[in-house]
Design an enzyme around this catalytic site. Structure first.
Site, short mmCIF file in Angstrom:
data_model
loop_
_atom_site.label_atom_id
_atom_site.label_comp_id
_atom_site.label_asym_id
_atom_site.label_seq_id
_atom_site.Cartn_x
_atom_site.Cartn_y
_atom_site.Cartn_z
N SER A 130 3.44 11.23 56.95
CA SER A 130 4.82 11.42 56.51
C SER A 130 5.66 10.15 56.47
O SER A 130 6.82 10.20 56.03
CB SER A 130 5.51 12.47 57.38
OG SER A 130 5.04 13.76 57.05
N LYS A 160 7.20 9.42 53.21
CA LYS A 160 8.48 10.02 52.82
C LYS A 160 9.58 8.96 52.71
O LYS A 160 10.62 9.22 52.08
CB LYS A 160 8.88 11.11 53.79
CG LYS A 160 8.01 12.38 53.70
CD LYS A 160 8.48 13.44 54.69
CE LYS A 160 7.79 14.78 54.48
NZ LYS A 160 6.43 14.85 55.00
N SER A 168 10.46 16.55 58.87
CA SER A 168 9.37 16.14 58.01
C SER A 168 8.91 17.30 57.13
O SER A 168 7.72 17.48 56.87
CB SER A 168 8.19 15.61 58.83
OG SER A 168 7.48 14.64 58.13
#
Length: 323
Positions: A81, A84, A139
């Site tokens: 993640s 991101k 997340s």
């Protein structure tokens, strides 16, 4: 490399990180891309290689662009993640925080099995700010899917993220799944992830979201629920103390990537980013502890480091990088 369209022209996160009790000084426009980073000598960081178990790591000075120390900075690894950050740099400037999205079934289609989610419901109405809180604090891959749908779809968003990475000079990254979910061929590096975080911190909204420890979120059946950021070094949870001066940025985990973390902190006029990919020690909270060690070392040495020439090597004996 021009990417003013991708990040706020109000460089820096001035006075917006109230939760941390600090603020970022402005990041110069020419200091946002990989081309503006300089590499540093390895001699004073030898002990870090012995003490840290991560496959790859890097610590850099946000404002000057100096890489203070690194190991395998361009090793291509699954990012989980932490990818991101690139998603946010690419998509966040496009939509007003107050814009409302009523979520359709199509918005949520394609979520990977076992994805982290914030609990977005089909038919629910969410502001863009709610969605970004879901991305940064929990997340939430479901929040990423909704924002990607607003941005023209999953494939379009992945393609735009790839273009953003190239504009920033991040050459190690291949985007297949914008939420960071494990996908064949999806890789990034400690170097590239540091570039994305640095570009993100030049955007006031990114800086605010990535530093938020808790936020209200629409709950099923009405009312709100309280989200707590899963970044333990930011919140001070699960056996970790809040790191002094911490201002974000993003943690992650998948079975392929292991634990991953980009952490930024500010002390004594210096803002540093430490990126840690896949610690192998097996120690509880290992990724947070190793990021803390890097930040501690960086703050001790940032005022004394001098740039040196580029060697082109990328191994455990050379800190090759050029932000």
């Amino acid at each position: 490399m021009a990417f003013d369209a991708l990040v706020s022209k109000k460089a820096g996160a001035l006075a917006l990180i109230a939760a941390a009790g600090v603020s970022l000084t402005p990041i110069p426009a020419d200091a946002r891309s990989a081309a503006s980073l300089a590499r540093q000598p390895a001699a004073s960081s030898r002990h870090l290689r012995r003490e840290l178990s991560a496959v790859a790591w890097l610590v850099a000075d946000v404002n000057s662009g100096k890489v203070l120390a690194s190991k395998n900075p361009h090793r291509k690894l699954a990012p989980a993640s932490t990818l991101k950050t690139l998603f946010a740099v690419t998509v966040l400037p496009k939509f007003s925080a107050k814009r409302v999205r009523q979520v359709s079934a199509a918005d949520l289609s394609g979520l990977g099995s076992g994805s982290s989610v914030v609990g977005i419901r089909q038919g629910g109405r969410y502001t863009v700010a709610d969605l970004w809180n879901g991305v940064f604090l929990r997340s939430g891959n479901d929040a990423v899917h909704v924002l990607a749908a607003m941005n023209g779809g999953w494939s379009t968003t992945a393609r735009e993220m790839q273009q953003t990475a190239r504009r920033l000079g991040a050459r190690d990254t291949s985007v297949k799944s914008p939420d960071g979910y494990d996908a064949p061929g999806q890789v990034s590096s400690a170097f590239d992830l540091t570039v994305f975080a640095r570009a993100g911190l030049a955007n006031e909204d990114f800086a605010r979201y990535c530093s938020t420890t808790r936020a209200a979120f629409p709950a099923a059946g009405g009312g709100t629920a309280q989200l707590e950021n899963t970044n333990r070094i930011l919140v001070g949870s699960h056996g970790m103390a809040r790191y002094p001066g911490i201002i974000g940025v993003k943690n992650g985990y998948t079975s392929k990537a292991g634990n991953t973390l980009i952490a930024a902190a500010r002390r004594n006029g210096h803002t540093l980013i430490a990126t840690v990919l896949n610690p192998r020690s097996g120690e509880a909270n290992g990724v947070y502890k190793e990021a803390g060690q890097l930040l501690d070392w960086g703050f001790e040495h940032v005022a004394h480091s001098e740039p040196v020439g580029r060697s082109g090597r990328d191994d455990e004996e050379e800190e090759e990088a050029d932000f």
